[in-house]
Motif scaffolding. Structure first.
Motif, PDB file in Angstrom:
ATOM      1  N   GLY A 143       8.185  -5.807  -3.301  1.00 51.67           N
ATOM      2  CA  GLY A 143       9.455  -6.138  -2.656  1.00 51.67           C
ATOM      3  C   GLY A 143       9.352  -6.031  -1.147  1.00 51.67           C
ATOM      4  O   GLY A 143       9.777  -6.924  -0.417  1.00 51.67           O
ATOM      5  N   ALA A 144       8.750  -4.921  -0.688  1.00 54.39           N
ATOM      6  CA  ALA A 144       8.630  -4.702   0.756  1.00 54.39           C
ATOM      7  C   ALA A 144       7.811  -5.825   1.394  1.00 54.39           C
ATOM      8  O   ALA A 144       8.180  -6.366   2.442  1.00 54.39           O
ATOM      9  CB  ALA A 144       7.982  -3.350   1.019  1.00 54.39           C
ATOM     10  N   ILE A 146      -3.966  -3.260  -1.581  1.00 53.85           N
ATOM     11  CA  ILE A 146      -5.142  -4.142  -1.475  1.00 53.85           C
ATOM     12  C   ILE A 146      -4.763  -5.586  -1.817  1.00 53.85           C
ATOM     13  O   ILE A 146      -5.068  -6.523  -1.093  1.00 53.85           O
ATOM     14  CB  ILE A 146      -6.268  -3.675  -2.434  1.00 53.85           C
ATOM     15  N   PHE A 147      -4.067  -5.773  -2.936  1.00 53.84           N
ATOM     16  CA  PHE A 147      -3.802  -7.131  -3.432  1.00 53.84           C
ATOM     17  C   PHE A 147      -2.619  -7.826  -2.759  1.00 53.84           C
ATOM     18  O   PHE A 147      -2.488  -9.036  -2.847  1.00 53.84           O
ATOM     19  CB  PHE A 147      -3.581  -7.104  -4.948  1.00 53.84           C
ATOM     20  N   GLN A 148      -1.725  -7.051  -2.131  1.00 56.48           N
ATOM     21  CA  GLN A 148      -0.560  -7.629  -1.455  1.00 56.48           C
ATOM     22  C   GLN A 148       0.161  -8.670  -2.324  1.00 56.48           C
ATOM     23  O   GLN A 148       0.319  -9.832  -1.931  1.00 56.48           O
ATOM     24  CB  GLN A 148      -1.027  -8.308  -0.148  1.00 56.48           C
ATOM     25  N   PRO A 149       0.632  -8.272  -3.522  1.00 56.79           N
ATOM     26  CA  PRO A 149       1.195  -9.266  -4.441  1.00 56.79           C
ATOM     27  C   PRO A 149       2.433  -9.994  -3.912  1.00 56.79           C
ATOM     28  O   PRO A 149       2.737 -11.098  -4.356  1.00 56.79           O
ATOM     29  CB  PRO A 149       1.554  -8.437  -5.686  1.00 56.79           C
ATOM     30  N   GLY A 150       3.160  -9.377  -2.958  1.00 54.19           N
ATOM     31  CA  GLY A 150       4.386 -10.031  -2.485  1.00 54.19           C
ATOM     32  C   GLY A 150       4.185 -10.791  -1.183  1.00 54.19           C
ATOM     33  O   GLY A 150       5.114 -11.435  -0.684  1.00 54.19           O
ATOM     34  N   ALA A 151       2.975 -10.727  -0.631  1.00 49.99           N
ATOM     35  CA  ALA A 151       2.776 -11.248   0.723  1.00 49.99           C
ATOM     36  C   ALA A 151       3.047 -12.749   0.832  1.00 49.99           C
ATOM     37  O   ALA A 151       3.529 -13.220   1.863  1.00 49.99           O
ATOM     38  CB  ALA A 151       1.355 -10.930   1.191  1.00 49.99           C
TER      39      ALA A 151
END
Ligand code: ASP
Length: 447
Positions: free
Chosen positions: A331-332, A108-113
């Motif tokens: 990371g991904a 949901i948050f997509q921290p690495g986006a």
């Protein structure tokens, strides 16, 4: 000074934690990062170190004496089987929910986006050797099981190997029970020794407000809130996931749902342990406090507290499991990798295994997250860079996952105690009445 000791310890500890946080941030942003950090290191950190040494001093004797005398108090070695099965099954159950929650929140948050592979280019990987080392330690399932049996119990005690100590303490307790009358003096001796260690723990806990203040002030003055700038979304996603896990899984599903107990007295009973976990970022160092809270405040029998909690501090780490899954997806996302359904499952399995294998010490979870990053196809070199990038900011994240780890251990210990008929509900529920009395006294006494 007597007014100070009249205030409930958990209240003093919470105030100390908040003051420490404010003081550390004040130093860092008032005096500047360099000067503020140096001031805290020179003048405040010693008090935190002293507190850490004091609680570490308790770990080995407290576990050993409590567990041996607990097994003796249990009376029947056959009961150990159901205790063990229930403990391990519940630990797995909560960890499975934790991993799933971590993956959902990271999706949901997509921290690495918002990051790209170049972000990690300058990361410091000088400490990454230990990643490979710790990963190697985590491997070899059969070896790890064999290593639980100590070849020399005295050495296990001397080196503080918790799983070996648990193993030997259980065997020794069973031996005392089987020996019967002749071993009665030994049984009595262990009973006395465990009571004495409990008292020593209570003395040490009186220094907790100062220790927690110093630890928080030092961390905040030296590290500040930098994590919010570079890893803000990851931090928010982790804190939120941990909150949800504590309230829904431990509170809703276990304490209220399965056990039909009120949640507030549970949280109040373990506040000291949570504050120490948050300020030390080590569930192993927190262990003596967790055991004392469980016995004194939650009414958990000492055989259960003495076995379930030390085991939990080594193998049950829900906060870490949430985090490992998140770091893999982080990371991904940063590398622009599409994660397949199979990879999600692999990450979940790896996060569970890593959370079992990680030691209860600061940043252990992060060092091992390379294993989960590999599951989404990130090569070792890149994984080192990602971990090196997160490491300087890991402390604030580690504090929250350690708090979650310790809360989880306590929730499972409460559940196992209740199922085994070893929970003193009067003590558990007295947490509510206790504060009601204190509040009465406070309002009744003239200002
Ligand atoms: N610091 C955590 C603990 O002691 C482990 C981790 O790094 O996640 O529980």
């Amino acid at each position: 000074m007597s007014w100070w000791f009249k205030i409930d310890l958990w209240k003093r500890v919470i105030v100390a934690l908040i003051l420490g946080l404010a003081c550390g941030l004040g130093l860092r942003y008032g005096m500047g990062a360099e000067a503020g950090g140096a001031f805290a290191q020179n003048w405040i950190s010693w008090a935190g170190d002293l507190f850490l040494r004091l609680i570490r001093m308790l770990i080995v004797p407290l576990i050993f004496f409590t567990l041996v005398s607990g097994i003796i108090a249990m009376g029947d070695p056959k009961r150990l089987g159901s205790l063990g099965v229930r403990t391990i099954a519940t630990y797995f159950f909560t960890t499975a929910i934790a991993v799933t929650l971590g993956l959902i929140m990271a999706t949901i948050f997509q921290p690495g986006a918002s990051l790209s592979p170049e972000t990690f280019a300058g990361a410091d990987t000088s400490r990454m050797q230990s990643v490979a080392e710790s990963a190697a330690q985590a491997g070899g399932f059969v070896d790890r099981l064999l290593a639980i049996v100590p070849t020399n119990p005295v050495q296990a005690l001397a080196t503080g190997n918790i799983l070996q100590i648990i193993f030997f303490a259980i065997m020794f307790g069973v031996g005392i029970l089987m020996a019967g009358k002749i071993a009665e003096p030994v049984a009595k001796w262990f009973d006395g020794a465990s009571e004495a260690m409990m008292k020593v723990t209570i003395i040490v806990m009186e220094t907790a407000p100062i220790g927690v203040f110093a630890l928080m002030a030092t961390v905040m003055a030296t590290q500040g809130l930098g994590v919010l700038q570079s890893l803000g979304t990851l931090a928010i996603a982790l804190y939120l996931a941990c909150f949800i896990h504590i309230i829904v899984t431990y509170g809703g599903l276990i304490i209220k749902g399965a056990l039909r107990l009120p949640f507030i007295p549970f949280m109040r009973g373990i506040t000291d342990a949570q504050a120490v976990a948050y300020s030390t970022a080590s569930s192993s160092a927190t262990l003596p406090v967790t055991i004392t809270c469980a016995e004194e405040n939650l009414g958990i029998d000492k055989a259960v507290a003495g076995s379930v909690l030390p085991l939990g501090a080594t193998i049950n780490m829900d906060g870490t499991a949430i985090y490992i899954g998140m770091v893999a997806l982080f990371g991904a996302q940063a590398m622009g990798i599409e994660v397949s359904l199979t990879q999600y499952v692999l990450v979940a399995v790896m996060a569970t295994l890593v959370s079992i294998g990680a030691a209860g010490i600061p940043s252990a979870g992060l060092f091992l997250s390379g294993l989960a990053l590999a599951q989404v196809g990130i090569p070792e070199e890149q994984a080192f860079l990602i971990i090196g990038f997160i490491l300087p900011f890991d402390r604030l994240l580690d504090m929250m996952r350690t708090l979650t780890n310790v809360t989880g251990d306590s929730a499972v210990a409460t559940a196992v105690a209740k199922w085994e008929g070893e929970l003193d509900e009067d003590v558990f529920r007295a947490q509510d009445n206790l504060s009601a009395h204190v509040d009465d006294r406070e309002t009744a006494s003239p200002a």
